[in-house]
Design a protein around this motif. Structure first.
Motif, mmCIF file in Angstrom:
data_model
loop_
_atom_site.group_PDB
_atom_site.id
_atom_site.type_symbol
_atom_site.label_atom_id
_atom_site.label_comp_id
_atom_site.label_asym_id
_atom_site.label_seq_id
_atom_site.Cartn_x
_atom_site.Cartn_y
_atom_site.Cartn_z
ATOM 1 N N GLU A 28 24.380 67.588 125.915
ATOM 2 C CA GLU A 28 25.443 68.450 126.386
ATOM 3 C C GLU A 28 24.680 69.045 127.892
ATOM 4 O OE1 GLU A 28 28.736 70.290 127.890
ATOM 5 O OE2 GLU A 28 28.762 69.045 125.806
ATOM 6 N N LEU A 29 23.528 69.251 127.551
ATOM 7 C CA LEU A 29 22.714 69.634 128.893
ATOM 8 C C LEU A 29 22.509 68.689 130.403
ATOM 9 C CD1 LEU A 29 21.352 72.102 129.994
ATOM 10 C CD2 LEU A 29 19.068 70.337 128.997
ATOM 11 N N VAL A 30 22.055 67.649 129.723
ATOM 12 C CA VAL A 30 22.978 67.015 130.608
ATOM 13 C C VAL A 30 24.186 66.780 131.625
ATOM 14 C CG1 VAL A 30 22.401 63.825 131.408
ATOM 15 C CG2 VAL A 30 21.001 64.363 130.301
ATOM 16 N N THR A 31 25.729 66.274 130.616
ATOM 17 C CA THR A 31 26.624 66.965 131.193
ATOM 18 C C THR A 31 26.987 68.169 132.528
ATOM 19 O OG1 THR A 31 27.550 65.525 129.008
ATOM 20 C CG2 THR A 31 28.819 66.502 130.321
ATOM 21 N N SER A 32 26.367 68.743 131.947
ATOM 22 C CA SER A 32 26.691 70.158 132.209
ATOM 23 C C SER A 32 25.210 70.724 133.013
ATOM 24 C CB SER A 32 26.283 71.879 131.632
ATOM 25 O OG SER A 32 25.281 71.893 131.201
ATOM 26 N N LEU A 33 24.777 70.115 133.454
ATOM 27 C CA LEU A 33 23.741 70.241 134.474
ATOM 28 C C LEU A 33 24.242 68.249 135.851
ATOM 29 C CD1 LEU A 33 20.726 70.553 133.426
ATOM 30 C CD2 LEU A 33 21.800 72.463 134.628
ATOM 31 N N GLY A 34 24.502 67.495 135.926
ATOM 32 C CA GLY A 34 24.715 66.141 135.882
ATOM 33 C C GLY A 34 26.083 66.156 136.649
ATOM 34 N N GLY A 35 27.021 66.971 135.549
ATOM 35 C CA GLY A 35 28.609 66.948 136.620
ATOM 36 C C GLY A 35 28.697 67.159 137.866
ATOM 37 N N PRO A 36 27.960 68.847 138.212
ATOM 38 C CA PRO A 36 28.227 69.544 139.589
ATOM 39 C C PRO A 36 27.522 68.836 140.342
ATOM 40 C CG PRO A 36 27.578 71.071 137.441
ATOM 41 C CD PRO A 36 27.742 69.755 137.173
ATOM 42 N N VAL A 37 26.173 68.684 139.946
ATOM 43 C CA VAL A 37 25.545 67.485 140.844
ATOM 44 C C VAL A 37 26.263 66.927 141.420
ATOM 45 C CG1 VAL A 37 23.064 66.394 141.149
ATOM 46 C CG2 VAL A 37 23.414 68.838 139.774
ATOM 47 N N HIS A 38 26.425 65.426 140.545
ATOM 48 C CA HIS A 38 27.627 64.594 140.748
ATOM 49 C C HIS A 38 28.734 65.525 142.367
ATOM 50 C CE1 HIS A 38 29.563 60.948 141.312
ATOM 51 N NE2 HIS A 38 29.906 61.985 140.511
ATOM 52 N N GLY A 39 29.346 65.748 140.971
ATOM 53 C CA GLY A 39 30.471 66.586 142.111
ATOM 54 C C GLY A 39 29.742 67.237 144.009
ATOM 55 N N THR A 40 29.151 67.696 143.992
ATOM 56 C CA THR A 40 27.905 67.838 145.188
ATOM 57 C C THR A 40 28.504 67.131 145.671
ATOM 58 O OG1 THR A 40 27.716 70.355 144.154
ATOM 59 C CG2 THR A 40 26.743 69.372 145.827
ATOM 60 N N ALA A 41 27.340 66.242 145.046
ATOM 61 C CA ALA A 41 26.947 64.947 146.485
ATOM 62 C C ALA A 41 27.524 63.658 146.806
ATOM 63 C CB ALA A 41 25.702 64.135 145.499
ATOM 64 N N TYR A 42 29.013 64.518 145.860
ATOM 65 C CA TYR A 42 30.620 63.463 146.410
ATOM 66 C C TYR A 42 31.192 63.508 148.004
ATOM 67 C CZ TYR A 42 35.146 61.521 146.070
ATOM 68 O OH TYR A 42 36.006 61.144 146.795
ATOM 69 N N LEU A 43 31.154 65.795 147.800
ATOM 70 C CA LEU A 43 31.584 66.402 148.743
ATOM 71 C C LEU A 43 30.618 65.628 149.947
ATOM 72 C CD1 LEU A 43 33.194 69.641 146.575
ATOM 73 C CD2 LEU A 43 33.970 66.821 147.892
ATOM 74 N N VAL A 44 29.370 65.961 150.274
ATOM 75 C CA VAL A 44 28.942 65.966 150.214
ATOM 76 C C VAL A 44 28.722 64.688 151.217
ATOM 77 C CG1 VAL A 44 25.968 65.760 151.252
ATOM 78 C CG2 VAL A 44 26.601 68.271 150.486
ATOM 79 N N VAL A 45 28.361 63.820 150.813
ATOM 80 C CA VAL A 45 28.756 61.998 151.202
ATOM 81 C C VAL A 45 30.330 62.124 152.016
ATOM 82 C CG1 VAL A 45 29.532 59.920 150.562
ATOM 83 C CG2 VAL A 45 27.298 61.451 149.498
ATOM 84 N N ILE A 46 30.928 63.323 151.500
ATOM 85 C CA ILE A 46 32.250 62.827 152.385
ATOM 86 C C ILE A 46 31.781 63.823 153.329
ATOM 87 C CG2 ILE A 46 35.052 63.657 152.233
ATOM 88 C CD1 ILE A 46 34.730 62.948 149.136
ATOM 89 N N ALA A 47 31.475 64.442 153.146
ATOM 90 C CA ALA A 47 31.911 65.471 154.631
ATOM 91 C C ALA A 47 31.264 64.423 155.740
ATOM 92 C CB ALA A 47 31.307 67.230 154.389
ATOM 93 N N ALA A 48 29.508 64.196 155.372
ATOM 94 C CA ALA A 48 28.517 63.634 155.790
ATOM 95 C C ALA A 48 29.447 62.255 156.869
ATOM 96 C CB ALA A 48 27.232 63.698 155.593
ATOM 97 N N THR A 49 30.102 61.571 156.190
ATOM 98 C CA THR A 49 30.895 60.164 156.577
ATOM 99 C C THR A 49 31.562 60.649 157.423
ATOM 100 O OG1 THR A 49 30.734 58.968 154.305
ATOM 101 C CG2 THR A 49 31.294 58.331 155.868
ATOM 102 N N TRP A 50 32.284 61.592 156.910
ATOM 103 C CA TRP A 50 33.081 62.183 158.898
ATOM 104 C C TRP A 50 32.911 63.069 160.277
ATOM 105 C CZ3 TRP A 50 36.334 59.779 154.783
ATOM 106 C CH2 TRP A 50 37.126 59.412 154.976
#
Length: 88
Positions: A28-50
């Motif tokens: 559960e710890l990996v899920t609760s920490l990894g999920g927000p990290v992945h989501g934030t990185a995904y949004l940063v990739v989209i913003a940086a690409t645009w």
């Protein structure tokens, strides 16, 4: 482009860790920490690409919308365009 490279790496690694966690021990710890990290990185990739001008010329912007490895595909597409431009 530096921000895009870092975010793309974090996005890919975090997704890999999340999938491995689900397929193995499902901590559960990996899920609760990894999920927000992945989501934030995904949004940063989209913003940086645009925001990067090189991605508009190479047509790489739609690739950023692919979750997980879209950032790496954007970087590959931009690098390929740069390599073709220097070969001329």
């Amino acid at each position: 482009m530096r921000t895009l490279r870092i975010a793309a790496g974090v996005e890919a690694v975090s997704l890999t860790l999340l999938v491995l966690n689900v397929l193995t021990v499902h901590t559960e710890l990996v899920t609760s920490l990894g999920g927000p990290v992945h989501g934030t990185a995904y949004l940063v990739v989209i913003a940086a690409t645009w925001l990067a001008p090189a991605t508009a010329v190479s047509g790489a912007r739609p690739w950023a919308l692919l979750p997980g490895f879209g950032g790496l595909l954007v970087l590959r597409r931009v690098a390929g365009r740069d390599a073709r431009a220097t070969a001329r």
